[in-house]
Design an enzyme around this catalytic site. Structure first.
Site, mmCIF file in Angstrom:
data_model
loop_
_atom_site.group_PDB
_atom_site.id
_atom_site.type_symbol
_atom_site.label_atom_id
_atom_site.label_comp_id
_atom_site.label_asym_id
_atom_site.label_seq_id
_atom_site.Cartn_x
_atom_site.Cartn_y
_atom_site.Cartn_z
ATOM 1 N N GLU A 98 0.829 -1.194 0.000
ATOM 2 C CA GLU A 98 0.000 0.000 0.000
ATOM 3 C C GLU A 98 0.871 1.255 0.000
ATOM 4 O O GLU A 98 1.980 1.251 0.536
ATOM 5 C CB GLU A 98 -0.924 -0.015 1.217
ATOM 6 N N CYS A 111 3.830 8.505 1.206
ATOM 7 C CA CYS A 111 4.299 7.532 2.192
ATOM 8 C C CYS A 111 4.471 6.197 1.472
ATOM 9 O O CYS A 111 3.503 5.621 0.980
ATOM 10 C CB CYS A 111 3.228 7.444 3.286
ATOM 11 N N CYS A 118 6.143 -6.923 7.425
ATOM 12 C CA CYS A 118 7.290 -6.506 8.240
ATOM 13 C C CYS A 118 7.669 -7.675 9.148
ATOM 14 O O CYS A 118 6.790 -8.356 9.671
ATOM 15 C CB CYS A 118 6.913 -5.288 9.089
ATOM 16 N N CYS A 122 5.818 -4.813 16.218
ATOM 17 C CA CYS A 122 5.455 -3.815 17.207
ATOM 18 C C CYS A 122 3.977 -4.043 17.519
ATOM 19 O O CYS A 122 3.169 -4.221 16.605
ATOM 20 C CB CYS A 122 5.694 -2.411 16.646
ATOM 21 N N CYS A 125 1.032 -2.092 15.781
ATOM 22 C CA CYS A 125 1.085 -1.870 14.329
ATOM 23 C C CYS A 125 0.437 -3.007 13.553
ATOM 24 O O CYS A 125 0.791 -4.169 13.742
ATOM 25 C CB CYS A 125 2.534 -1.688 13.898
ATOM 26 N N GLY A 172 6.772 -1.986 6.349
ATOM 27 C CA GLY A 172 8.125 -2.520 6.382
ATOM 28 C C GLY A 172 9.141 -1.691 7.137
ATOM 29 O O GLY A 172 8.913 -0.524 7.469
ATOM 30 N N GLU A 173 10.268 -2.336 7.443
ATOM 31 C CA GLU A 173 11.378 -1.686 8.136
ATOM 32 C C GLU A 173 12.476 -1.421 7.097
ATOM 33 O O GLU A 173 13.177 -2.351 6.681
ATOM 34 C CB GLU A 173 11.883 -2.606 9.269
ATOM 35 N N SER A 226 11.239 5.619 15.556
ATOM 36 C CA SER A 226 9.985 5.228 16.204
ATOM 37 C C SER A 226 10.304 4.853 17.650
ATOM 38 O O SER A 226 10.550 3.698 17.966
ATOM 39 C CB SER A 226 9.368 4.050 15.456
ATOM 40 N N LEU A 227 10.291 5.863 18.506
ATOM 41 C CA LEU A 227 10.756 5.661 19.881
ATOM 42 C C LEU A 227 9.642 5.067 20.754
ATOM 43 O O LEU A 227 9.797 3.992 21.330
ATOM 44 C CB LEU A 227 11.228 7.011 20.435
ATOM 45 N N HIS A 228 8.566 5.793 20.884
ATOM 46 C CA HIS A 228 7.319 5.298 21.502
ATOM 47 C C HIS A 228 7.365 4.992 22.994
ATOM 48 O O HIS A 228 6.336 4.634 23.569
ATOM 49 C CB HIS A 228 6.789 4.050 20.787
ATOM 50 N N CYS A 346 -1.140 5.976 9.859
ATOM 51 C CA CYS A 346 0.041 5.250 10.324
ATOM 52 C C CYS A 346 -0.356 3.933 10.980
ATOM 53 O O CYS A 346 -1.228 3.919 11.847
ATOM 54 C CB CYS A 346 0.767 6.033 11.405
HETATM 55 N N1 SAH Z 1 8.930 0.377 10.157
HETATM 56 C C1 SAH Z 1 9.240 1.732 10.228
HETATM 57 C C2 SAH Z 1 8.442 2.605 9.272
HETATM 58 C C3 SAH Z 1 6.982 2.291 9.092
HETATM 59 S S1 SAH Z 1 5.877 2.589 10.407
HETATM 60 C C4 SAH Z 1 9.074 2.237 11.646
HETATM 61 O O1 SAH Z 1 8.555 1.529 12.472
HETATM 62 O O2 SAH Z 1 9.538 3.339 11.905
HETATM 63 C C5 SAH Z 1 5.559 4.329 10.393
HETATM 64 C C6 SAH Z 1 5.210 4.912 11.762
HETATM 65 O O3 SAH Z 1 3.864 4.568 12.166
HETATM 66 C C7 SAH Z 1 6.103 4.403 12.862
HETATM 67 O O4 SAH Z 1 6.504 5.460 13.699
HETATM 68 C C8 SAH Z 1 5.186 3.461 13.588
HETATM 69 O O5 SAH Z 1 5.630 3.200 14.873
HETATM 70 C C9 SAH Z 1 3.871 4.167 13.531
HETATM 71 N N2 SAH Z 1 2.706 3.317 13.811
HETATM 72 C C10 SAH Z 1 2.594 1.991 13.621
HETATM 73 N N3 SAH Z 1 1.378 1.566 13.979
HETATM 74 C C11 SAH Z 1 0.684 2.641 14.398
HETATM 75 C C12 SAH Z 1 -0.664 2.835 14.874
HETATM 76 N N4 SAH Z 1 -1.524 1.836 14.952
HETATM 77 N N5 SAH Z 1 -1.039 4.085 15.225
HETATM 78 C C13 SAH Z 1 -0.176 5.124 15.088
HETATM 79 N N6 SAH Z 1 1.095 4.995 14.633
HETATM 80 C C14 SAH Z 1 1.525 3.765 14.297
HETATM 81 FE FE1 SF4 Z 2 7.299 -2.974 11.317
HETATM 82 FE FE2 SF4 Z 2 7.389 -0.309 11.719
HETATM 83 FE FE3 SF4 Z 2 5.092 -1.693 12.047
HETATM 84 FE FE4 SF4 Z 2 7.097 -1.985 13.799
HETATM 85 S S1 SF4 Z 2 5.924 -0.095 13.408
HETATM 86 S S2 SF4 Z 2 5.866 -3.646 12.898
HETATM 87 S S3 SF4 Z 2 8.884 -1.844 12.461
HETATM 88 S S4 SF4 Z 2 6.201 -1.417 10.136
#
Ligand code: SAH
Ligand code: SF4
Length: 364
Positions: A98, A111, A118, A122, A125, A172-173, A226-228, A346
């Protein structure tokens, strides 16, 4: 349209010269034609060799005998009520990815995905729950941009560029697909082709520490982490790669990331999960954690997906969190959720791909 011919998207100039020489499509003396071909493919966006009007008919015929610059196929295109576009794209092996375009007043962000699915998972996600995984090729990464420009009528004949920025924040990463992501960025940033400056490209990573510095030295895009979470306890739980590369190492990599060119400030992404990482004390701990790093913190309201294990923090809680960061001198915008009605926000990318993939395969 897909074809059996060799697709030239993704070849760098040297590879392109060698390819054309090997098949005797050009002679040593005709290497200059590769520069023209590059201009047609990446500056003009022309994908049909017969429309490359500076070439003779016989050269056009030779090119189309062996090659194509076909884009992958669009299976579905949705437009959100906020103007966000989402495309479901079928790759040549029938895998699906996508891509999302987010128009804003002063810029337009594309994007893009770097993998099908992936390998990391996480907890918050949706992409992470997808089973099917493979790396995208450089061709497939670049083709997303070409396709989006085709779709939006965004080639140079158009005076105003709709796509001004690119973020690797789709599926993806990207640092687990390092070579292809790098090759793609180099072609996208090429000054005689697409010309999208690496200043306008953001790589987002969940924290693949050994690759972060390498990327900074090699490619120099903007960097988003992506610290979180403000500590290992929480991060181990929601971003499991933290067990391999804990915060101490991640923060060190951010400190060492070359800051002289594009990434003057690192962006930290922080998803707001109710009762998990959203306490005022978490905000204060976060400030201590990133002390000394020029940074911006993007607070992302959690985007839910079917059966997701979390809820988004209350608006007032997010505001409190943001105020604490602001008072410590950090810009900490609360990211506006875009495209949620079409699952384009996201972390929501996946659902359609798996569902449609199955039904589509049944048709064949
Ligand atoms: N894999 C990479 C890039 C893709 S994810 C990464 O993790 O950085 C893009 C962003 O969306 C990341 O910061 C991810 O943590 C965030 N994200 C993933 N799932 C989400 C959700 N359900 N709600 C809000 N942000 C989310
Ligand atoms: Fe993969 Fe990024 Fe989603 Fe984590 S947040 S599962 S690294 S796509």
């Amino acid at each position: 349209m897909q074809s059996e011919k060799i697709n030239l998207i993704g070849f760098n100039r040297i590879q392109l010269i060698n390819e054309l020489l090997n098949r005797e499509v050009i002679t040593e003396k005709e290497k200059y034609r590769v520069k023209q071909l590059w201009h047609w493919i990446y500056f003009q966006g022309v994908s049909d060799f017969s429309k490359m009007t500076t070439f003779s008919k016989s050269f056009q015929a030779k090119l189309s005998k062996y090659y194509s610059t076909d884009r992958p196929t669009i299976i579905n295109h949705q437009i959100s009520n906020d103007g966000t576009n989402k495309w479901l794209i079928k790759l040549s092996d029938n895998n699906l990815i996508e891509m999302v375009f987010i128009p804003e007043v002063s810029r337009g962000t594309l994007c893009i995905s770097s993998q099908v699915g992936c390998t990391l998972n996480c907890k918050f996600c949706f992409t992470g729950t997808q089973r099917l995984v493979r790396n995208l090729t450089a061709e497939e990464i670049i083709a997303q941009l070409l396709l989006a420009r085709d779709q939006l009528g965004d080639w140079p004949t158009n005076q105003f560029r709709k796509i001004s920025n690119i973020v690797f924040m789709g599926m993806g990463e990207p640092l687990y697909n390092y070579d292809n992501a790098k090759a793609a960025v180099e072609i996208i940033g090429d000054k005689e082709g697409i010309q999208l400056s690496t200043k306008r490209i953001t790589l987002s990573t969940s924290g693949i520490v050994p690759k972060i510095l390498e990327w900074g030295k090699d490619v120099d895009t903007r960097l988003a982490i992506s610290l979180h979470a403000p500590n290992d306890l929480i991060r181990n739980e929601i971003v499991p790669i933290n067990k391999k590369y804990p915060l101490k190492e991640l923060i060190q990599a951010c400190q060492d990331y070359p800051r002289t060119r594009n990434s003057k400030r690192i962006t930290f992404e922080y998803v707001m999960l109710k009762g998990v990482n959203d306490k005022p004390s978490d905000a204060r701990q976060l400030i201590k954690l990133i002390k000394g790093i020029p940074a911006k913190i993007n607070l992302i309201p959690f985007n839910p997906w079917p059966n997701s294990p979390y809820e988004c923090s209350e608006r007032s809680q997010i505001k409190k969190f943001s105020d604490i960061l602001n008072n410590a001198g950090y810009s900490s915008p609360i990211r506006k959720t875009r495209g949620q009605d079409i699952m384009a926000a996201c972390g929501q990318l996946k659902s359609a791909s798996v569902k449609i993939r199955k039904s589509e395969l049944n048709l064949r």
